[in-house]
Design a protein around this motif. Sequence first.
Motif, PDB file in Angstrom:
ATOM      1  N   ILE A  34       0.736  -1.057   0.051  1.00 59.98           N
ATOM      2  CA  ILE A  34      -0.012  -0.087   0.033  1.00 59.98           C
ATOM      3  C   ILE A  34       0.758   1.290   0.178  1.00 59.98           C
ATOM      4  O   ILE A  34       1.987   1.463   0.610  1.00 59.98           O
ATOM      5  CB  ILE A  34      -0.957   0.047   1.185  1.00 59.98           C
ATOM      6  CG1 ILE A  34      -2.025  -1.435   1.124  1.00 59.98           C
ATOM      7  CG2 ILE A  34      -1.734   1.309   1.259  1.00 59.98           C
ATOM      8  CD1 ILE A  34      -2.932  -1.262   2.355  1.00 59.98           C
ATOM      9  N   VAL A  35       0.421   2.169  -0.829  1.00 60.76           N
ATOM     10  CA  VAL A  35       1.360   3.391  -0.871  1.00 60.76           C
ATOM     11  C   VAL A  35       0.757   4.595  -0.962  1.00 60.76           C
ATOM     12  O   VAL A  35      -0.540   4.497  -1.107  1.00 60.76           O
ATOM     13  CB  VAL A  35       2.241   3.396  -2.416  1.00 60.76           C
ATOM     14  CG1 VAL A  35       3.220   2.289  -2.510  1.00 60.76           C
ATOM     15  CG2 VAL A  35       1.318   3.361  -3.614  1.00 60.76           C
ATOM     16  N   TYR A  36       1.366   5.792  -0.580  1.00 59.65           N
ATOM     17  CA  TYR A  36       0.553   7.188  -0.734  1.00 59.65           C
ATOM     18  C   TYR A  36       0.949   7.703  -2.084  1.00 59.65           C
ATOM     19  O   TYR A  36       1.917   7.204  -2.820  1.00 59.65           O
ATOM     20  CB  TYR A  36       1.232   7.912   0.376  1.00 59.65           C
ATOM     21  CG  TYR A  36       0.811   7.565   1.631  1.00 59.65           C
ATOM     22  CD1 TYR A  36      -0.489   7.753   2.064  1.00 59.65           C
ATOM     23  CD2 TYR A  36       1.817   7.668   2.617  1.00 59.65           C
ATOM     24  CE1 TYR A  36      -0.919   7.633   3.357  1.00 59.65           C
ATOM     25  CE2 TYR A  36       1.479   7.318   4.027  1.00 59.65           C
ATOM     26  CZ  TYR A  36      -0.170   7.438   4.282  1.00 59.65           C
ATOM     27  OH  TYR A  36      -0.558   7.072   5.468  1.00 59.65           O
ATOM     28  N   GLY A  37      -0.129   8.327  -2.611  1.00 58.97           N
ATOM     29  CA  GLY A  37       0.290   9.199  -3.934  1.00 58.97           C
ATOM     30  C   GLY A  37      -0.961   8.735  -4.782  1.00 58.97           C
ATOM     31  O   GLY A  37      -2.095   8.521  -4.573  1.00 58.97           O
ATOM     32  N   VAL A  38      -0.425   8.904  -6.128  1.00 57.23           N
ATOM     33  CA  VAL A  38      -1.399   8.726  -7.241  1.00 57.23           C
ATOM     34  C   VAL A  38      -2.393   7.375  -7.198  1.00 57.23           C
ATOM     35  O   VAL A  38      -3.374   7.152  -7.466  1.00 57.23           O
ATOM     36  CB  VAL A  38      -0.866   8.994  -8.693  1.00 57.23           C
ATOM     37  CG1 VAL A  38      -1.950   8.798  -9.682  1.00 57.23           C
ATOM     38  CG2 VAL A  38      -0.483  10.330  -8.780  1.00 57.23           C
ATOM     39  N   TYR A  39      -1.534   6.407  -6.921  1.00 61.49           N
ATOM     40  CA  TYR A  39      -1.736   5.011  -6.768  1.00 61.49           C
ATOM     41  C   TYR A  39      -2.128   4.612  -5.444  1.00 61.49           C
ATOM     42  O   TYR A  39      -1.389   5.139  -4.305  1.00 61.49           O
ATOM     43  CB  TYR A  39      -0.966   3.837  -7.660  1.00 61.49           C
ATOM     44  CG  TYR A  39      -0.925   4.345  -9.031  1.00 61.49           C
ATOM     45  CD1 TYR A  39      -1.970   3.907  -9.916  1.00 61.49           C
ATOM     46  CD2 TYR A  39      -0.113   5.202  -9.338  1.00 61.49           C
ATOM     47  CE1 TYR A  39      -1.946   4.313 -11.230  1.00 61.49           C
ATOM     48  CE2 TYR A  39       0.297   5.591 -10.907  1.00 61.49           C
ATOM     49  CZ  TYR A  39      -1.014   5.141 -11.831  1.00 61.49           C
ATOM     50  OH  TYR A  39      -0.741   5.438 -12.971  1.00 61.49           O
ATOM     51  N   ASP A  40      -2.993   3.421  -5.173  1.00 63.07           N
ATOM     52  CA  ASP A  40      -3.083   2.932  -3.771  1.00 63.07           C
ATOM     53  C   ASP A  40      -2.203   1.765  -3.450  1.00 63.07           C
ATOM     54  O   ASP A  40      -1.713   1.634  -2.271  1.00 63.07           O
ATOM     55  CB  ASP A  40      -4.741   2.569  -3.509  1.00 63.07           C
ATOM     56  CG  ASP A  40      -5.704   3.421  -3.915  1.00 63.07           C
ATOM     57  OD1 ASP A  40      -5.197   4.679  -3.150  1.00 63.07           O
ATOM     58  OD2 ASP A  40      -6.380   3.563  -4.393  1.00 63.07           O
ATOM     59  N   ILE A  41      -1.889   1.032  -4.506  1.00 66.71           N
ATOM     60  CA  ILE A  41      -1.104  -0.327  -4.299  1.00 66.71           C
ATOM     61  C   ILE A  41      -0.233  -0.319  -5.458  1.00 66.71           C
ATOM     62  O   ILE A  41      -0.506  -0.070  -6.468  1.00 66.71           O
ATOM     63  CB  ILE A  41      -2.099  -1.453  -4.074  1.00 66.71           C
ATOM     64  CG1 ILE A  41      -2.980  -1.451  -2.932  1.00 66.71           C
ATOM     65  CG2 ILE A  41      -1.103  -2.946  -4.048  1.00 66.71           C
ATOM     66  CD1 ILE A  41      -3.923  -2.316  -2.799  1.00 66.71           C
TER      67      ILE A  41
END
Length: 81
Positions: A34-41
């Motif tokens: 799981i990441v922060y930014g434009v994408y979720d994963i």
Amino acid sequence: MPVKAFVLINTQIGSEEEVLKDLKGLEEVEEAHIVYGVYDIVAKVTAEDINKLRDIVTMKIRKMKKIMSTTTMIVIEERRK
């Protein structure tokens, strides 16, 4: 020759943990985060060849519940320290 790709995934709001768990259940998914930014994963996927990779992304990952969209980046060169 094996093919690797990073799949950038957008999920329905609040469903990141559920989708992450489902992704980790796929044998072709080496890693998923799981990441922060434009994408979720972001998921790292390995397949036998480009056709198998296409099938994994289109038939397994994109059809998962609560995945809204994906972007696939195929690795063309890999370097390790």
